[in-house]
Design an enzyme around this catalytic site. Structure first.
Site, short mmCIF file in Angstrom:
data_model
loop_
_atom_site.label_atom_id
_atom_site.label_comp_id
_atom_site.label_asym_id
_atom_site.label_seq_id
_atom_site.Cartn_x
_atom_site.Cartn_y
_atom_site.Cartn_z
N GLU A 43 0.83 -1.21 0.00
CA GLU A 43 0.00 0.00 0.00
C GLU A 43 0.87 1.26 0.00
OE1 GLU A 43 -3.79 1.85 2.51
OE2 GLU A 43 -2.33 0.56 3.53
N LYS A 116 -10.24 2.02 -2.23
CA LYS A 116 -10.41 1.49 -0.87
C LYS A 116 -11.76 1.90 -0.29
CE LYS A 116 -7.73 1.40 3.47
NZ LYS A 116 -6.43 1.83 4.05
N CYS A 153 -5.74 -2.88 2.55
CA CYS A 153 -5.45 -2.70 3.97
C CYS A 153 -6.67 -2.85 4.89
CB CYS A 153 -4.73 -1.37 4.21
SG CYS A 153 -3.79 -1.33 5.77
#
Length: 288
Positions: A43, A116, A153
């Protein structure tokens, strides 16, 4: 393509963007030299993890898609004939930014992107200040090496995200991530946090019968977090196929058998036995 080789690049990052990119590209080349047809980067690999503070100046780190990074990594994907998963701070429009993973096809083109969806806001991880939640849904990205269920994540803690990717036909789940310890925490607490991170992702492999690829950074950065590395690949029953340590800048290259999911799902047919008629309350925040 019954079997593919996948590579993960685990690295530290500095405040020097050019240095970070060169390090990522060198790791990709080393993976490709070992036969990797798919390489995944961690990331926000072009910079330090800047979300440890809320600073408007950090928005200058963002870039457009297409843009400088997709051009460079796209050219590398084409040169090596491999698929690359990158992670970028996306500038979508003035005042509108995302934490975005971009998948580059082996011909250098953009195969797709994922923004995300779950955005944390915790001490040292002030991501809500920078990132607008994603609006592209949980859609696997079609590539020459299969359908990639790319998440990012904080998404890794949510079984709903993994399930929706699997239900949409993902051949594997991929998690670029940046997570670490607070050095002030006791050793036993640090161990529990790392094991929880590993366990939740292995559980997504088990529950969905598909491999999980998770790549994390290493090193202590100015914000104080000690990133714990531990990048790994888990097979369709959660078994470790490869795992990095907590400190090394390294690469993992693993062969994945794409027929394994069919075999496992015949033995453990979780998708068949889901009680979709009884799950309506999952769309509620809380049942009270």
């Amino acid at each position: 393509m019954d079997k593919i080789k996948a590579g993960l690049v685990q690295q530290s990052c500095s405040g020097d963007r050019a240095e970070n990119i060169e390090k990522s590209m060198a790791g990709i080349r080393r993976c490709a030299a070992q036969g990797a047809e798919l390489v995944v980067l961690q990331e926000l690999h072009t910079s330090l993890y800047f979300c440890d503070v809320e600073d408007p100046a950090h928005f200058d780190l963002a870039e457009t898609i297409p843009g400088p990074s997709t051009e460079r990594f796209g050219a590398l994907a084409k040169e090596l004939g491999i698929v690359i998963v990158t992670s970028l701070f996306e500038k979508r429009a003035p005042g509108l930014y995302h934490n975005t993973a971009v998948v580059l096809e082996a011909d250098g083109s953009i195969a797709g992107k994922y923004r995300k969806m779950h955005i944390p806001d915790d001490p040292g991880y002030y991501e809500k200040f920078y990132f607008t939640p994603g609006d592209l849904g949980f859609a696997p990205i079609e590539t020459s090496v299969g359908k990639l269920g790319v998440l990012v994540c904080w998404d890794q803690w949510y079984p709903e995200a993994a399930r929706l990717m699997a239900m949409a036909g993902a051949d594997m789940l991929i998690y670029p991530t940046a997570i670490g310890w607070d050095p002030a925490d006791a050793n036993d607490e640090q161990a529990r946090q790392r094991e929880a991170w590993i366990t939740i992702q292995r559980s997504h492999a088990v529950a969905n019968g598909i491999p999980v690829l998770s790549v994390n950074r290493v090193g202590t950065e100015p914000g104080g977090a000690l990133f714990w590395g531990s990048s790994f690949v888990a097979g369709c029953q959660g078994e470790f196929l490869a795992q990095a340590d907590t400190e090394s800048e390294t690469e993992l290259v693993v062969e994945l058998d794409r027929n394994r999911s069919e075999t496992v799902r015949r033995m453990w047919p979780y998708l068949r036995d889901r009680r979709i008629d009884a799950y309506a309350d999952l769309t509620r925040r809380f049942i009270d």
